[in-house]
Design a protein around this motif. Structure first.
Motif, PDB file in Angstrom:
ATOM      1  N   GLU A 174      -7.634   3.375  17.391  1.00 21.82           N
ATOM      2  CA  GLU A 174      -7.616   1.995  16.740  1.00 21.82           C
ATOM      3  C   GLU A 174      -7.427   1.905  15.339  1.00 21.82           C
ATOM      4  O   GLU A 174      -7.347   0.770  14.845  1.00 21.82           O
ATOM      5  N   ASP A 175      -7.633   3.073  14.690  1.00 20.35           N
ATOM      6  CA  ASP A 175      -7.352   2.953  13.090  1.00 20.35           C
ATOM      7  C   ASP A 175      -5.749   2.988  12.715  1.00 20.35           C
ATOM      8  O   ASP A 175      -5.443   2.612  11.491  1.00 20.35           O
ATOM      9  N   ALA A 176      -4.939   3.178  13.838  1.00 21.42           N
ATOM     10  CA  ALA A 176      -3.456   3.054  13.324  1.00 21.42           C
ATOM     11  C   ALA A 176      -2.958   1.705  13.171  1.00 21.42           C
ATOM     12  O   ALA A 176      -3.619   0.469  13.578  1.00 21.42           O
ATOM     13  N   ILE A 177      -2.149   1.747  12.125  1.00 18.53           N
ATOM     14  CA  ILE A 177      -1.659   0.278  11.653  1.00 18.53           C
ATOM     15  C   ILE A 177       0.092   0.543  11.557  1.00 18.53           C
ATOM     16  O   ILE A 177       0.614   1.319  11.320  1.00 18.53           O
ATOM     17  N   GLU A 178       0.254  -0.600  12.255  1.00 15.31           N
ATOM     18  CA  GLU A 178       1.863  -0.707  12.372  1.00 15.31           C
ATOM     19  C   GLU A 178       2.597  -0.788  10.903  1.00 15.31           C
ATOM     20  O   GLU A 178       1.902  -1.733  10.210  1.00 15.31           O
ATOM     21  N   GLY A 179       3.343  -0.166  10.597  1.00 15.13           N
ATOM     22  CA  GLY A 179       4.096  -0.038   9.587  1.00 15.13           C
ATOM     23  C   GLY A 179       3.278   0.602   8.294  1.00 15.13           C
ATOM     24  O   GLY A 179       3.453   0.367   7.293  1.00 15.13           O
ATOM     25  N   GLY A 180       2.230   1.211   8.783  1.00 16.24           N
ATOM     26  CA  GLY A 180       1.277   1.967   7.624  1.00 16.24           C
ATOM     27  C   GLY A 180       1.979   2.835   6.783  1.00 16.24           C
ATOM     28  O   GLY A 180       3.117   3.164   7.043  1.00 16.24           O
ATOM     29  N   GLN A 181       1.344   2.995   5.609  1.00 16.87           N
ATOM     30  CA  GLN A 181       1.958   3.900   4.434  1.00 16.87           C
ATOM     31  C   GLN A 181       2.065   5.306   4.928  1.00 16.87           C
ATOM     32  O   GLN A 181       3.072   5.895   4.382  1.00 16.87           O
ATOM     33  N   TYR A 182       1.333   5.949   5.616  1.00 13.27           N
ATOM     34  CA  TYR A 182       1.419   7.530   5.920  1.00 13.27           C
ATOM     35  C   TYR A 182       1.441   7.717   7.467  1.00 13.27           C
ATOM     36  O   TYR A 182       0.866   6.949   8.383  1.00 13.27           O
TER      37      TYR A 182
ATOM     38  N   VAL B 145       4.205   9.830  16.665  1.00 11.58           N
ATOM     39  CA  VAL B 145       3.570   9.840  15.346  1.00 11.58           C
ATOM     40  C   VAL B 145       3.396   8.426  15.140  1.00 11.58           C
ATOM     41  O   VAL B 145       4.280   7.545  14.592  1.00 11.58           O
ATOM     42  N   GLU B 146       2.331   7.765  15.024  1.00 12.86           N
ATOM     43  CA  GLU B 146       1.803   6.527  14.636  1.00 12.86           C
ATOM     44  C   GLU B 146       1.846   6.423  13.117  1.00 12.86           C
ATOM     45  O   GLU B 146       2.169   7.404  12.451  1.00 12.86           O
ATOM     46  N   ARG B 147       1.431   5.268  12.630  1.00 16.05           N
ATOM     47  CA  ARG B 147       1.251   4.956  10.981  1.00 16.05           C
ATOM     48  C   ARG B 147      -0.146   4.708  10.581  1.00 16.05           C
ATOM     49  O   ARG B 147      -0.968   3.970  11.402  1.00 16.05           O
ATOM     50  N   ILE B 148      -0.516   4.940   9.424  1.00 11.86           N
ATOM     51  CA  ILE B 148      -1.840   4.517   9.020  1.00 11.86           C
ATOM     52  C   ILE B 148      -1.750   4.303   7.383  1.00 11.86           C
ATOM     53  O   ILE B 148      -0.924   4.712   6.721  1.00 11.86           O
ATOM     54  N   ASN B 149      -2.756   3.703   6.868  1.00 15.48           N
ATOM     55  CA  ASN B 149      -2.994   3.535   5.469  1.00 15.48           C
ATOM     56  C   ASN B 149      -3.911   4.464   4.728  1.00 15.48           C
ATOM     57  O   ASN B 149      -3.788   4.375   3.402  1.00 15.48           O
ATOM     58  N   SER B 150      -4.461   5.251   5.545  1.00 17.08           N
ATOM     59  CA  SER B 150      -5.333   6.169   4.952  1.00 17.08           C
ATOM     60  C   SER B 150      -4.591   7.773   4.670  1.00 17.08           C
ATOM     61  O   SER B 150      -3.687   7.823   5.410  1.00 17.08           O
TER      62      SER B 150
END
Length: 437
Positions: free
Chosen positions: A274-282, A291-296
């Protein structure tokens, strides 16, 4: 005409003619329909989730088909290899019979097209997962036509938008199914449309199956090439020795064989899906090949990552260099000692399943125990030889990967065609009456 069709499907549908006359359906998503068709809510022409009381008079020893969710195919088909006695499943399961249409109601099974037209059931009866809606035609509706209607893009797209619940527990409601506005040709025409779709989708499915088999063969060839290179080396005449590891067999005499824990550091993450963020930085590595995206960011390094539990154990591996984060049930290896990251990645990806899934550690399939992982035996050639093996494998596997990508793209186009064909036929965008057998 009804809603838009993807470009691949639109081009393929041009060989079919439209109906001679259309009228406004009064339904926004449906648009125009053939002038002689009707539109009715499904609850007026079909029964939803009929009760099992009609089979209560049967003996409890009556054999019936048993259908868990994994036995429900995507875009049709039921695995009917499992049977149970009626007394075992008469309560707490979803009842249906031959001729009924079943639709998975929970995410992601609904979006993935899980559903079927029931036939060939043991004694004509089945009980299955509670995550199914059952539709039984009443009048003005053919069961095969209804099946294809539930596979149409509009039914799936509108159902997905109407889902209730949160996260992985979202479902389509009985209300959505009952109130779905169904296009209704005359019964003989429904049967002609269903017969046409039976034939055409069978052709498409056969072509997809051939291409999927080609991918399997290409991947088997690729895996064999990598496995031989990372366990036997590139020199077929090199002297060999017994590795001391049963599944590994002989290895080059000058190679070492060491436990994984001596070759790298191993960490687990602290993030959840649930910590995944669409379009995240990493990049965010989870327990699948996606491979998902996340900001951390947890690490900025060269790493090999693998699933620590779930269906990805022994199958999901990633190699990455840079900043990233990873799931709490993913193992991350870094700070390599005596082994390069790319060599370890290839070795683990092609060999670890032999321990995780086939050896004495079968209990680790669902949840990989850390000691099993840390004590996994790895071949360690001299560093220069590791680099030579990777230099050999990169171009060899790149060609296979490129071909697999092309075949996957062809499969996707065929699946898009199937969806477009079904949607166009059941909504009257194309006239297939003369195309039916």
């Amino acid at each position: 005409m009804s809603g838009a069709v993807n470009p691949t499907g639109a081009a393929a549908l041009r060989r079919f003619k439209p109906y001679p006359a259309y009228k406004d359906s009064g339904v926004e998503w449906l648009g125009q329909i053939p002038a002689h068709w009707k539109v009715k809510r499904l609850k007026l022409v079909a029964e939803l989730n009929p009760p099992a009381s009609e089979v209560r008079s049967l003996s409890p020893e009556t054999e019936v088909s048993f259908v868990p969710m994994e036995a429900v195919g995507e875009y049709g088909g039921l695995d009917l290899s499992m049977t149970k006695q009626l007394g075992e499943v008469g309560n707490g399961y979803t009842y249906f019979r031959n001729g009924d249409v079943v639709v998975a109601k929970i995410t992601p099974c609904f979006e993935n097209g899980k559903g079927a037209h029931a036939s060939g059931l043991a004694n004509g009866i089945a009980f299955g997962t509670t995550e199914l809606h059952v539709l039984r035609v009443a009048h003005e509706l053919d069961d095969r036509f209804l099946f294809y209607l539930t596979l149409s893009d509009a039914f799936r797209r509108l159902g997905e938008a109407d889902m209730y619940g949160a996260g992985g527990q979202k479902r389509i409601s009985e209300s959505f199914v009952e109130n779905f506005r169904s296009p209704l040709p005359p019964i003989p025409e429904q049967r002609a449309i269903a017969a046409f779709l039976d034939r055409e989708t069978a052709k498409i499915d056969a072509s997809v199956a051939k291409k999927e088999r080609l991918i399997e063969l290409l991947q088997e060839k690729r895996a064999a090439l990598i496995t031989r290179a990372v366990t036997k080396g590139l020199d077929p005449n090199v002297p060999m020795k017994d590795s001391g590891v049963e599944w590994l067999g002989d290895v080059p005499r000058h190679w070492a064989v060491q436990r994984l824990k001596f070759l790298c550091d191993v960490h687990t993450g602290d993030k959840d899906t649930e910590d995944a963020i669409e379009g995240g930085q990493y990049p965010f590595f989870v327990r699948s090949q996606t491979v998902e995206r996340i900001n951390s960011m947890a690490f900025n390094c060269e790493a090999v990552l693998t699933a620590g539990d779930g269906v990805g154990v022994g199958k999901v591996f990633h190699y990455y260099k840079g900043a990233f984060d990873f799931h709490q049930r993913v193992y991350m290896m870094n700070n390599f000692r005596g082994v390069t990251g790319p060599f370890l990645f290839h070795f683990l990806r092609e060999n670890f399943y032999k321990v995780a899934l086939e050896g004495g550690a079968k209990s680790t399939v669902d949840s990989l125990r850390r000691p099993v992982f840390m004590n996994f035996m790895v071949c360690v050639p001299p560093r220069a030889e590791q680099e030579a093996i990777i230099a050999f494998l990169d171009p060899e596997t790149a060609g296979t990967d490129k071909l697999v990508t092309k075949v996957h793209a062809a499969i996707n186009r065929l699946k898009e065609l199937r969806t477009a064909l079904i949607s166009a036929a059941v909504t009257g965008r194309i006239d297939v009456r003369e195309e039916a057998p």
